[in-house]
Write an enzyme that holds these catalytic residues in place. Structure first.
Site, PDB file in Angstrom:
ATOM      1  N   LYS A  33      67.135  57.798   8.284  1.00 21.91           N
ATOM      2  CA  LYS A  33      68.033  57.731   9.434  1.00 21.91           C
ATOM      3  C   LYS A  33      68.921  58.967   9.440  1.00 21.91           C
ATOM      4  CE  LYS A  33      71.907  55.278   9.601  1.00 21.91           C
ATOM      5  NZ  LYS A  33      72.981  56.169  10.149  1.00 21.91           N
ATOM      6  N   ASP A  60      69.962  58.191  14.970  1.00 21.25           N
ATOM      7  CA  ASP A  60      70.982  57.171  15.223  1.00 21.25           C
ATOM      8  C   ASP A  60      72.218  57.818  15.847  1.00 21.25           C
ATOM      9  OD1 ASP A  60      72.569  54.864  15.093  1.00 21.25           O
ATOM     10  OD2 ASP A  60      73.128  55.239  13.003  1.00 21.25           O
ATOM     11  N   LYS A  62      73.489  56.597  18.995  1.00 25.08           N
ATOM     12  CA  LYS A  62      74.197  55.541  19.736  1.00 25.08           C
ATOM     13  C   LYS A  62      74.733  56.037  21.080  1.00 25.08           C
ATOM     14  CE  LYS A  62      75.707  53.146  15.512  1.00 25.08           C
ATOM     15  NZ  LYS A  62      75.438  54.194  14.492  1.00 25.08           N
ATOM     16  N   LEU A  63      73.875  56.572  21.918  1.00 24.63           N
ATOM     17  CA  LEU A  63      74.334  57.078  23.209  1.00 24.63           C
ATOM     18  C   LEU A  63      74.962  55.967  24.047  1.00 24.63           C
ATOM     19  CD1 LEU A  63      72.526  59.420  22.232  1.00 24.63           C
ATOM     20  CD2 LEU A  63      71.822  59.739  24.604  1.00 24.63           C
ATOM     21  N   ASP A  65      76.890  56.251  27.905  1.00 27.91           N
ATOM     22  CA  ASP A  65      77.491  57.029  28.977  1.00 27.91           C
ATOM     23  C   ASP A  65      76.906  56.541  30.294  1.00 27.91           C
ATOM     24  OD1 ASP A  65      78.773  59.206  30.436  1.00 27.91           O
ATOM     25  OD2 ASP A  65      78.827  60.283  28.525  1.00 27.91           O
ATOM     26  N   THR A 120      77.767  46.177  12.599  1.00 29.59           N
ATOM     27  CA  THR A 120      77.922  45.247  11.474  1.00 29.59           C
ATOM     28  C   THR A 120      79.293  45.343  10.817  1.00 29.59           C
ATOM     29  OG1 THR A 120      76.751  46.852  10.079  1.00 29.59           O
ATOM     30  CG2 THR A 120      75.466  45.019  10.961  1.00 29.59           C
ATOM     31  N   GLN A 191      81.296  46.977   5.577  1.00 28.92           N
ATOM     32  CA  GLN A 191      80.442  46.084   6.345  1.00 28.92           C
ATOM     33  C   GLN A 191      80.989  44.665   6.282  1.00 28.92           C
ATOM     34  OE1 GLN A 191      78.170  47.368   8.129  1.00 28.92           O
ATOM     35  NE2 GLN A 191      76.972  48.919   7.077  1.00 28.92           N
ATOM     36  N   GLY A 211      72.057  52.548   3.268  1.00 30.90           N
ATOM     37  CA  GLY A 211      72.697  53.821   2.982  1.00 30.90           C
ATOM     38  C   GLY A 211      73.210  53.913   1.567  1.00 30.90           C
ATOM     39  N   ARG A 212      74.474  53.596   1.370  1.00 31.16           N
ATOM     40  CA  ARG A 212      75.134  53.802   0.088  1.00 31.16           C
ATOM     41  C   ARG A 212      74.469  53.128  -1.108  1.00 31.16           C
ATOM     42  NH1 ARG A 212      80.918  52.676   2.811  1.00 31.16           N
ATOM     43  NH2 ARG A 212      79.482  51.671   4.281  1.00 31.16           N
TER      44      ARG A 212
END
Length: 232
Positions: A33, A60, A62-63, A65, A120, A191, A211-212
């Protein structure tokens, strides 16, 4: 096992840092990602670089508009070779339909398009007090998911806790891509609606975004393989 079911969130500040991290995987090519931090630091070339190396890419950004702006932005993003792109379902069905138009390439192909329902990191209290949305969060997620399906999208981003309900409402082929995944013995961080890889699979997640727990692990490759094993 399919190593593309687990998407590693490369939340790094530079291409150099990202590639140094990926060197640890040797010939393995995890699905990645690319989020806002890395994309804004390096621009479109980071997508091309990772695709050239053989990685699947979930872009990723996240558009969110007006429909025409999103359509034009998606037209640009469709040329980068990403496998999945996303937008916010809150932008309305008209925006999602415009995004699909923009994503269509001249040869008729396009990346998968998925819609973010509720982040999340958002819980019921924040949704009610800050967003003034009073309905239960799982009902809001399902409403957004149904709108995304009606607009022709391929799936949504949601919590693993909502994945099964999304499938029940929108069908098994409608994707549930779920961040908020942590090992049982790991930190939750910022989260709120989280679960483990194994539980996410049981609940109906099609892809998990991690991720982490991987990128900050002492042995990221081992942590990635643990995710793959748990998410079988």
């Amino acid at each position: 096992m399919n190593n593309r079911d687990v998407i590693v969130a490369c939340d790094f500040a530079s291409a150099e840092e990202t590639l140094r991290f990926l060197e640890r995987f040797g010939t393995e090519r995890p699905f990645l990602k690319i989020g806002m931090e890395l994309y804004y630091a390096e621009g479109p070339q980071i997508v091309r670089t990772l695709k050239d190396r053989g990685h699947g890419v979930f872009l990723d950004l996240k558009l969110h508009d007006i429909p025409n702006t999103v359509k034009k932005a998606m037209r640009v993003l469709s040329c980068l070779g990403a496998d999945i792109v996303n937008l916010h379902a809150a932008g309305t069905r008209a925006m999602m339909e415009a995004a699909l138009e923009g994503l269509q390439r001249p040869d008729g192909t396009r990346p998968k398009l998925i819609a973010v329902t509720q982040l999340t990191s958002t819980d019921q209290a924040a949704m009610e007090q800050e967003l003034l949305i009073r309905e239960p969060i799982d009902e809001v997620v399902l409403h957004y998911a149904r709108n995304a399906k009606a607009a022709g999208l391929d799936g949504v981003v949601c919590s693993p806790l909502e994945a099964g309900k999304v499938h029940a409402s929108c069908g098994d082929s409608f994707l549930a891509v779920t961040p908020g995944v942590r090992f049982a013995d790991g930190e939750v961080g910022d989260q709120k609606r989280v679960t483990t890889p194994a539980r996410a699979k049981e609940l109906g997640s099609d892809y998990i975004v991690v991720g982490r727990p991987i990128t900050q692990a002492e042995d990221p490759v081992d942590a990635w393989r643990r995710c793959l094993q748990d998410f079988r």
